[in-house]
Design an enzyme around this catalytic site. Structure first.
Site: not given
Lengths: 609, 173
Positions: A15, A71, A174, A196
């Site tokens: 992850d 990211k 994810e 999420d």
């Protein structure tokens, strides 16, 4: 003599998060996850790369050499990140006009890196941690990405894996990974929604479960919405306070901003289980104190929470389900610890959400399950995911003609036939975009390609068939052939954002050249192999008569050395492991000799004893 | 191989609950055989084949599970030219409605647009009933005239859908 059996196909699940990153793998039937690594990368003045917890202090001490939340920059162009630059202390190094178009470069100290290279440092750290814990090399991985990531962001993630020396077997969304983690021993049939909210991204996915098949019906989200945004609100309050109380604008002092940022994050986290929290800060003899009540906090973040609800409703509509049909809701991502977020989800779906699994770990656990599926060790489970955004080509007037619609199950494909508009024309330029808007300029430019070397013919005569395939990673592949001759048509693909194949290759080479980290990991892994061998040999020797011939003091000495080895075993210092093996070697010398002399067993012989 | 053959289905247009269930079952069963995740340890050529054949499976399932996409696909298979629907030619029976819609759009008259949307959605509902009947006629007789009727109804449906999309004001901003 003692062979440690390597499971050569060990595939890890990773992850790669905005705030934290984790690595996990399947252990027989259960996924096992290592402690999280903060997604922070720093370059020391001597040029050494510092990753994770150790880099956190560097954020304060050397903010100009340290980066977090990289990211947010993955797969994006300079123009895209102007908003981010106001909020994040990214030092963009692009000066070359040509390069500014395609890929961002970030300055850390006196060196510059692309976002995939920085992510690769995090991945390399995870790889090393996994190798140290598993005692074997790790070369294959499944990496998770936000479901709403576009093609360029996915490619950047895959590039990062390659630069880190990992073969990326699959990019998994994810929320889908989280569903896999929850699905391990749960219901066989039903509709589940995965909400999420992470550090920097928001995803909602609705899945249908059927006898081990996880079929994603629809997904939606926002790749720039998450806990980071909440931190900024709190940070701005504190900075404004300092401005009015101390009469100083400290918003450009990296050290102050980063110290305050860590302080507001701490306060934010406390507010998930306390009615109020304090922000305390001292600098150059002055101190600042501020109490934040949960009411104030909730007022502050209400619109952020509300921004997640629109995508949830759209997702339900696209999935063709109503809230009554949703059997379970799963919460993922650290920001879902916030009671207000949980409340909003509960009101929207009218279901109490699942929170049994640690929201920080659930994605990595699911990635490990997917790694197990690919390695063939997890059977009977299968993910059927979708592409989050429509794929289109620009036609006359700048209008987009959609060829693969959003929420299509992947792999998905479409074929289009192109021709020329002018007599004797030998090439055709095609612009591919991703998004839902009608005009190409409002969508995300993916790539332009040139159908070259078309045989000169009257206009409209050539027929070039182009096949667009979105693979199981959600990444576009384009091939073309001449529909008349069946011959493959050469195409020259120019990605709008991101690295060309050549650039990625060059970075992989550079990473191998500067591969101290990899070398180090390999040394640790090898040292642990030797440690395993000697520990195993001694365990066996304990059942030997020779063991009984030792004095109590000698046996105690050996036990001490074993304990020492076990202590350094999980560390990343291969010297320490080697030194302790040597000690163990020395104290077991008599044992080995006795065993050899009595010729009972050569158990210790083949090893380094 | 065409999608119907690929999924082992007759070239029928009506999808009732049983047909939908059968289609889903076949899709899941084939996914369990073809999906790239189950071939990841094979050679690059085999992996590529898995991507390709799963893409065809997914495209087939997506096309055949949706009544309109399925009908358009069948028309193409049966040699009908469905072509691009030209929205320039307003069907005579809709002249008045389209004129009113354009007025409402120009004035950004939200209530007027809302009532236009409801009217057009009602029309589409009626068209869908007609479509079901034409589907049933084809399934029962295999008569090409039934398909000609399907094509005509689909063209009208597409036109109405375009009008409905135009009334979606928030999408246009």
């Amino acid at each position: 003599m003692f062979q440690i059996e390597f499971d050569n196909d060990k595939v890890v699940g990773i992850d790669l998060g905005t705030t934290n990153s984790l690595v996990a793998w399947m252990n027989l039937t259960r996924p096992e996850v290592l402690p999280l690594v903060p997604s922070i990368v720093s370059v020391s003045p001597s040029g050494e790369m510092i990753v994770g917890d150790k880099a956190r202090q560097e954020l304060i001490d050397h903010p100009d050499r340290t980066i977090y939340s990289v990211k947010r920059l993955m797969g994006r162009g300079i123009a895209d990140v102007q908003e981010e630059l106001k909020l994040f202390p990214f030092h963009i190094a692009n000066s070359d006009e040509k390069e500014s178009e395609s890929i961002i470069r970030v300055r850390l100290g006196d060196r510059t890196f692309t976002p995939p290279e920085i992510s690769a440092f995090i991945l390399r750290q995870l790889k090393q941690n996994a190798e140290a814990a598993l005692g074997q090399p790790v070369t294959k991985a499944v990496i998770t990405v936000p479901a709403y990531f576009n093609d360029a962001q996915r490619q950047a993630t895959r590039d990062a894996g390659r630069i880190a020396g990992l073969e990326v077997l699959r990019l998994v969304n994810e929320p889908t990974a989280a569903a896999l983690a929850y699905g391990l021993d749960k219901r066989q049939e039903g509709i589940i929604a995965v909400y999420d909210l992470g550090g920097g991204t928001f995803d909602i996915s609705i899945l249908k479960l059927h006898e081990g098949i996880f079929e994603v019906l629809a997904t939606n989200g926002d790749t720039h919405l998450g806990g980071d945004d909440i931190d900024h609100r709190l940070l701005n309050i504190a900075l404004e306070d300092l401005q009015s109380e101390w009469g100083e604008d400290l918003s450009h002092v990296g050290e102050v901003v980063q110290t305050l940022r860590q302080e507001v994050i701490r306060a934010k986290e406390s507010l998930s289980f306390l009615p109020d929290a304090d922000i305390d800060f001292a600098w150059r003899g002055k101190s600042y104190h501020r109490e934040i009540t949960r009411d104030l906090f909730e007022n502050l973040i209400k619109d952020i929470v509300d921004r997640t609800l629109g995508p949830c409703r759209s997702c339900m509509k696209d999935a063709g389900v109503t809230h009554e049909q949703i059997d379970e809701v799963v919460l993922v991502g650290g920001s879902t610890r916030i009671p207000m977020v949980r409340g909003a989800v509960e009101v929207l779906f009218r279901t109490k959400p699942h929170t049994e699994l640690n929201p920080d770990e659930v994605v990595a656990l699911g990635a490990a399950v997917q790694a197990g599926i690919l390695a063939g060790t997890v059977e009977n489970q299968l993910l059927l995911d979708v592409t989050p955004l429509s794929l289109g080509i620009e036609i006359s007037g700048g209008v987009v003609s959609k060829i693969i619609h959003r929420n299509s199950t992947i792999p998905a494909s479409a074929s289009e036939t192109f021709t020329t508009g002018v007599d004797g024309q030998t090439n055709v330029l095609i612009h591919v975009v991703q998004g839902e808007r009608e005009l190409a300029k409002d969508c995300r430019s993916l790539l332009r390609f040139d159908l070259k070397d078309i045989a000169p013919m009257p206009a409209g005569m050539p027929r070039i068939e182009v096949r667009f395939l979105i693979d199981a990673n959600g990444i576009l592949n384009v091939t073309a052939r001449d529909a008349r001759t069946g011959k493959e048509q050469s195409i020259d693909v120019q990605p709008s954002y991101g690295l060309t194949l050549e650039q990625t290759e060059a970075m992989i080479d550079a990473a191998i050249e500067h591969g101290e980290e990899d070398l180090h990991a390999a040394q640790v892994a090898l040292a642990r192999v030797d440690a395993d061998a000697i520990l195993l040999a001694i365990e066996k020797a304990k059942h030997n008569d020779a063991w009984l011939e030792l004095t109590d003091a000698e046996r105690e000495e050996i036990s001490d050395a074993i304990r020492q080895l076990q202590t350094v075993y999980h560390g990343d210092d291969h010297h320490a492991i080697r030194d302790t093996i040597d000690i163990l070697n020395d104290v077991t010398h008599k044992l080995a000799e006795t065993m050899m002399n009595t010729a009972v067993s050569g158990a210790l012989k083949g090893t380094k004893i | 191989m065409d999608y119907f053959a690929f999924l082992d289905l007759p070239r029928n247009l009506t999808i009732d609950a049983n047909a939908a269930k059968d289609l889903e079952k076949r899709f899941y069963a084939l996914s369990r055989q073809l999906h790239p995740d189950l071939h990841s340890r094979k050679s690059p050529a085999e992996r590529e084949q898995a991507e390709e054949s799963t893409a065809v499976l997914n495209d087939a399932y997506r096309t055949l599970r949706d009544p309109v996409a399925r009908a358009e696909y069948l028309l193409k298979l049966e040699g009908f030219d469905i072509g691009e629907q030209t929205t320039k030619d307003v069907p005579p029976e809709l002249l008045e409605e389209v004129f009113e819609l354009n007025m409402a759009l120009e004035e950004a008259d939200i209530p007027q647009l809302e009532s236009a949307r409801q009217k057009f959605e009602g029309m589409r509902g009626e068209i869908d009933v007609e479509l079901q009947q034409a589907f049933a006629r084809w399934d029962a007789t295999g008569n090409r005239e039934a398909l000609t009727a399907v094509r005509g109804i689909l063209n009208r449906r597409k036109y109405i859908t375009n009008l409905i999309n135009q009334t979606n004001v928030p999408d246009r901003i």
